[in-house]
Design an enzyme around this catalytic site. Structure first.
Site, mmCIF file in Angstrom:
data_model
loop_
_atom_site.group_PDB
_atom_site.id
_atom_site.type_symbol
_atom_site.label_atom_id
_atom_site.label_comp_id
_atom_site.label_asym_id
_atom_site.label_seq_id
_atom_site.Cartn_x
_atom_site.Cartn_y
_atom_site.Cartn_z
ATOM 1 N N GLU A 69 0.885 -1.161 0.000
ATOM 2 C CA GLU A 69 0.000 0.000 0.000
ATOM 3 C C GLU A 69 0.922 1.209 0.000
ATOM 4 O O GLU A 69 1.739 1.388 0.902
ATOM 5 C CB GLU A 69 -0.859 -0.046 1.274
ATOM 6 C CG GLU A 69 -2.099 0.802 1.221
ATOM 7 C CD GLU A 69 -2.840 0.813 2.563
ATOM 8 O OE1 GLU A 69 -2.836 -0.207 3.284
ATOM 9 O OE2 GLU A 69 -3.385 1.867 2.901
ATOM 10 N N ASP A 78 -5.267 10.438 9.434
ATOM 11 C CA ASP A 78 -4.001 9.862 9.884
ATOM 12 C C ASP A 78 -3.503 10.449 11.184
ATOM 13 O O ASP A 78 -3.672 11.630 11.462
ATOM 14 C CB ASP A 78 -2.941 10.037 8.795
ATOM 15 C CG ASP A 78 -3.159 9.070 7.650
ATOM 16 O OD1 ASP A 78 -3.150 7.850 7.923
ATOM 17 O OD2 ASP A 78 -3.365 9.509 6.520
#
Lengths: 282, 409
Positions: free
Chosen positions: A55, A66
């Site tokens: 990824e 995040d």
């Protein structure tokens, strides 16, 4: 371009792992972190180190989902000059060396929107990317990028979360392809870890609704956690813990080669939690 | 002109958004899946409250007794004479409790949060006005309040930080990115993702995922609805021109929205040009940005060619945001509202003019609106009517202004 090419690469990888009765290790890194050269060296060595699926984060100035580790990775990469074009070049470069390891691009919508949706899809496919995870495009916005991706043959990987209730799950799974990514906590990346029992229940609930492989991520940091989750899921995603190895390397003024080796060594440990190491089988 | 004969334009500009939260191509719900069920829950709850007479009564009672509404519509006679042209009216939302229009919205949202059974409130703030307005209603209703504020803003807005703390709020410094408003909003969204069960996010402007742009606008339209009735009573006419400053754009929408279907009413939104649009150091998303997706909605954004969001610059911390509410983006493209930009220097001059001619120290935000009026009012006829939203008072800005004028306090 062959629209089926991407579909086959990811499906084949999961089929092969299934035959070996093993879950996939999905490793996340941010493109261009801490710089293009180091990130490229890390990326190229990931399959050998034990990653089954890659990824690759497309840096964004405002990564809202995040936690601190990946926020900093985004900032480092942008400061070092990464762009979406260079990220796609990194993918093409990787694909020229490795025809079999699936590579998923993860990120936020705005840089793609600026780049041009169809232009991005075309370039991502020709670079050899297999799918997309776009955090801020829920099913309600499927006409933006999801439908064009599926038409073009690029996997659209859905995120499901602990807040996705049964009624909503069907809608979330409807246009998903490749695999389903279960976000195991209500929170941001690299923070808390979910209780193992909760993960098992959630994965079972998703399996009732789909035949797609189920990956589990967010808060997975150690080989032990990888092994535990692998017992329930088809794939385990580790991101922030890998990124933290890069940050620690920079903090201690380690050389680039040392940072690359440190990341690969850690990925090897994580893969150890899954039993036999990926051996680049065809 | 007889206002009673005003008919709505064939295509109403007041009907948006559609059921998916779109104003033309703008708006929408661009949020992570974790938040999506909650955003839908807020939308359902808001739709119920919007049609609920009890909710309306409760809002109006607090608006009157606590905020001090209606705010006066004041004829700025000396200023009008000094500029020599149109009659200039100020909608005095700086006289609200807490000194700005922000509390109209925080009151509405906290009443909604209470009805949803939420027990914890979060907010983002730039200049601190929205943070203070949120901390205020949280104290009023005894709910814990966490305000995210960029570290840079904490340094330059120390009085508001202290106010929030006095009101019982926890102020969390945000150090990521450039440590200003957009980063504070990122951090508030991260908090919300981690506390979906008990937390309500009070967004400070008419932006964010649907239904926020609509909801914030609706709570702020009390400004325009009052101004409309007040001017009709005073002048028996609709205004020729409405002017308001634009950061996220909630005060401007609040003033403009009730007039959008009155074709004779011209409207101008004034963005912050900072050091000048050409300098690249500004906060003018419409005059100097491109469409993009950030903080849950598609709108005009300050961004580079790679889609990375750029920092906004303005002497006014309240206009210092690289985006704008999606309804403004749509009104801009449809041409119904005009958007201009004035520089820090022009705003500073208007700030001082307002102090001298009217005895009102305005916030630096509406000083931008006034700066535009100083350019256009002299050319307008003596019977023309301008209404400007004086959306905040300037106490918070005296240090910034002193600094800009080279005065040591």
């Amino acid at each position: 371009m062959n629209p089926d090419a991407a579909n086959r690469r990811l499906a084949r990888r999961f089929e092969r792992l299934k035959r070996g009765n093993r879950a996939a290790l999905v490793t996340f890194i941010t493109a261009g972190d801490p710089d293009l050269e180091t990130a490229t060296a890390i990326l190229h060595g990931l399959p050998e180190a034990g990653a089954d699926i890659i990824e690759l984060g497309m840096p964004f100035s405002d990564p809202m989902a995040d936690g601190p580790a990946i926020q900093l990775a985004n900032q480092r990469a942008l400061k070092a000059g990464i762009t979406l074009r260079k990220t796609l070049d990194m993918v093409a470069d990787f694909r020229a060396r490795d025809a079999h390891t699936p590579l998923i691009l993860m990120g936020y919508y705005n840089p793609i929107y600026r780049y041009g949706n169809q232009r991005f899809i075309d370039h991502a496919i020709s670079a050899g990317a297999d799918g997309l995870i776009i955090v801020d495009l829920p099913p309600e916005q499927d006409d933006e990028l999801c439908h064009p991706c599926l038409t073009a043959g690029l996997h659209w990987i859905r995120l499901t979360t602990p807040t996705t209730d049964a009624a909503r799950l069907a809608r979330v799974l409807a246009n998903g392809s490749g695999f389903v990514y279960y976000v195991s906590i209500t929170g941001i990346t690299g923070t808390r870890s979910a209780a193992n029992s909760a993960v098992q229940t959630a994965v079972a609930r998703i399996r009732e609704r789909t035949d797609l492989p189920v990956a589990v991520g967010f808060g997975v940091k150690t080989a032990e956690q990888v092994a535990q989750i692998a017992a329930a899921a088809d794939a385990v995603v580790v991101g922030s813990a890998i990124i933290e190895r890069i940050a620690k390397g920079l903090e201690t003024k380690a050389g680039k080669e040392e940072i690359v080796a440190g990341v690969h060594g850690f990925v090897g440990e994580l893969a150890g939690g899954l039993g036999s190491k990926n051996t680049q089988a065809r | 002109m007889n206002p009673a004969n005003q008919t709505a334009a064939p295509e109403s500009h007041r009907s948006g958004p559609d059921e998916r939260g779109h104003f033309g191509i703008f708006g929408g719900r661009f949020v992570a899946e974790t938040l999506m069920p909650l955003v839908l829950e807020v939308e359902r709850a808001y739709r119920r409250c919007r049609d609920d007479a009890d909710f309306k009564r409760e809002f109006e009672r607090y608006a009157r007794d606590y905020i001090g509404r209606p705010s006066p519509l004041y004829f700025a006679e000396r200023l009008s004479r000094e500029l020599g042209g149109a009659k200039i009216y100020f909608k005095r939302d700086e006289l609200n409790h807490t000194g700005a229009h922000k509390i109209n919205n925080t009151l509405g949202q906290i009443l909604l949060a209470r009805r949803m059974g939420k027990t914890r409130i979060i907010a983002e703030t730039g200049a601190g006005q929205h943070g203070v307005a949120t901390a205020t209603v949280c104290a009023l209703f005894n709910l814990p309040c966490v305000v995210y504020m960029g570290e840079t803003d904490i340094e330059r807005q120390a009085p508001n930080v202290f106010r929030m703390k006095l009101l019982g709020a926890e102020v969390v410094p945000v150090t990521s990115g450039a440590a200003t408003l957009k980063d504070a909003m990122n951090e508030a969204l991260r908090d919300w993702v981690a506390h979906v069960d008990d937390t309500f996010y009070i967004i400070g402007t008419a932006a964010g995922p649907h239904p926020y742009p609509q909801m914030v606008r609706d709570f702020q339209t009390v400004i325009g609805a009052e101004a409309r009735a007040q001017l009709l009573e005073r002048e028996n006419a609709l205004p020729d021109l409405l002017v308001a400053c634009i950061g996220g754009g909630s005060n401007a929408l609040g003033l403009f929205h009730p007039f959008l279907d009155d074709p004779s009413v011209r409207m101008v939104g004034v963005e912050a040009a900072g050091h000048g649009i050409d300098s690249g150091r500004h906060a003018a998303s419409l005059c100097g940005g491109q469409p993009g997706v950030l903080h849950g909605n598609r709108t005009y954004l300050l961004q580079n060619e790679d889609g990375q969001i750029q920092e906004a610059h303005s002497i006014s911390a309240g206009l210092d945001y690289p985006g704008i509410g999606p309804e403004h983006a749509w009104l801009f493209e449809s041409g119904r509202v005009e958007y201009v930009a004035v520089t820090d220097q022009e705003a500073l001059a208007a700030f001082q003019l307002c102090c001298r001619t009217e005895g009102i120290i305005p916030a630096l935000e509406p000083a931008h609106a006034l700066a535009y009026i100083t350019q256009i009012a002299p050319a307008m006829g003596a019977d023309s009517l301008i209404v400007m939203n004086l959306c905040g008072r300037g106490d918070k800005d005296v240090f910034t202004v002193a600094d800009a004028l080279g005065v040591a306090l």
